[in-house]
Design an enzyme around this catalytic site. Structure first.
Site, PDB file in Angstrom:
ATOM      1  N   ASP A  44       0.834  -1.199   0.000  1.00  0.00           N
ATOM      2  CA  ASP A  44       0.000   0.000   0.000  1.00  0.00           C
ATOM      3  C   ASP A  44       0.871   1.252   0.000  1.00  0.00           C
ATOM      4  OD1 ASP A  44      -2.696  -1.118   0.167  1.00  0.00           O
ATOM      5  OD2 ASP A  44      -2.080  -1.844   2.140  1.00  0.00           O
ATOM      6  N   LYS A 217      32.131  -1.155  13.853  1.00  0.00           N
ATOM      7  CA  LYS A 217      30.996  -0.757  13.015  1.00  0.00           C
ATOM      8  C   LYS A 217      31.513   0.301  12.045  1.00  0.00           C
ATOM      9  CE  LYS A 217      26.898   0.327  11.447  1.00  0.00           C
ATOM     10  NZ  LYS A 217      27.342   1.349  10.487  1.00  0.00           N
TER      11      LYS A 217
END
Length: 286
Positions: A44, A217
């Site tokens: 949607d 990271k």
């Protein structure tokens, strides 16, 4: 501009969907794309226009490939509170099934294509947009292909730009398997197809275990490298082609003699080994 159809189709004592209300017109131009596993799986698309979310059901989901023409069936307006809705609509209710937010962000009128206001574009059935989401980005068009009625059919079209891809695109490959799809038996990976890599997730507790090895990271670009018969395709995890942006890496990988798919992070580090994401964004100009 009304939420009457939305209200008429729902019993808010039995569905977790927000009742909401008509909001004043604002300058916000937000969108959401929800994956809706109802009786028939679809996506949607909802655009914030004039105090409500103008909505379309897209059976095959959106695509970043300009050669794809995605059917988009106009549905009833939804309240703005639906921008953040996700969860399960119980059986027996309209639209019963599980819904997740697949992508969200903002959009603007594509002024390269039109100078018409959004409401006018909606009325004539030809909407030109720039999307700024995490999966859907760049220039798109929504074009009505039938007369105005209760089941208007439109097409969602990706325009050729720096975000467009030329390979096969399936929105389902970008859905987290762990939360929305049943685990499947591993299948052979096909070079060039979209691959959903493993992603890190946040946690409130510090994790420290001597049986695990940890790595930094890196602050860079997640890139999947497809190498087949000496040809290289560098893709983001959403399918954006990085062959030109990282042309030196592309040429180096072309020397690999066997077929392989590599998952990695492209980083730019300074003399101290610290990643410089701002400079990487401007690479190769920086």
């Amino acid at each position: 501009m009304s939420l009457k159809q939305y209200y008429d189709k729902r019993n808010f004592e039995k569905t977790p969907e927000p009742k909401g209300e008509l909001q004043p017109v604002s300058n916000n131009q937000r969108f959401v794309i929800q994956r809706h596993a109802a009786s028939r799986l679809h996506y949607d698309l909802r655009l914030e226009i004039n105090g409500t979310l103008k909505s379309w059901a897209i059976p095959k989901g959106p695509s970043m490939n300009p050669t794809d023409k995605r059917l988009a069936v106009r549905t009833e307006d939804h309240p703005l509170e639906y921008l953040t809705f996700h969860g399960t609509i119980p059986k027996g209710n309209y639209g019963a099934g599980h819904m997740i937010i697949w992508d969200t962000g903002t959009f603007k009128v594509d002024t390269k294509e039109t100078d018409k206001e959004l409401s006018e574009q909606l009325e004539i059935g030809n909407i030109k947009l720039n999307f700024y989401g995490s999966k859907i980005r760049g220039r798109f068009a929504l074009v009505r292909t039938t007369s105005k009625n209760d089941t208007e059919q439109w097409l969602l079209l990706k325009k050729k730009d720096e975000y467009a891809i030329t390979t096969f695109y399936d929105a389902e490959t970008l859905v987290p398997i762990s939360t929305t799809r049943k685990k499947k038996v591993a299948t052979q990976l096909k070079p060039g197809s979209l691959i959903q890599p493993m992603l890190a997730s946040s946690t409130k507790d510090i994790f420290n275990d001597p049986n695990y090895i940890f790595e930094l990271k890196w602050d860079g670009y997640r890139v999947i490298a497809h190498i087949t018969n000496g040809k290289v395709l560098l893709q983001s995890r959403n399918g954006i082609n990085y062959n030109t942006k990282f042309s030196k890496l592309h040429d180096e990988l072309a020397t690999i003699e066997h077929d392989v798919i590599l998952d990695g992070e492209v980083v730019l580090v300074d003399s101290n080994g610290v990643s410089q994401f701002g400079e990487l964004q401007n690479y190769p100009d920086s």
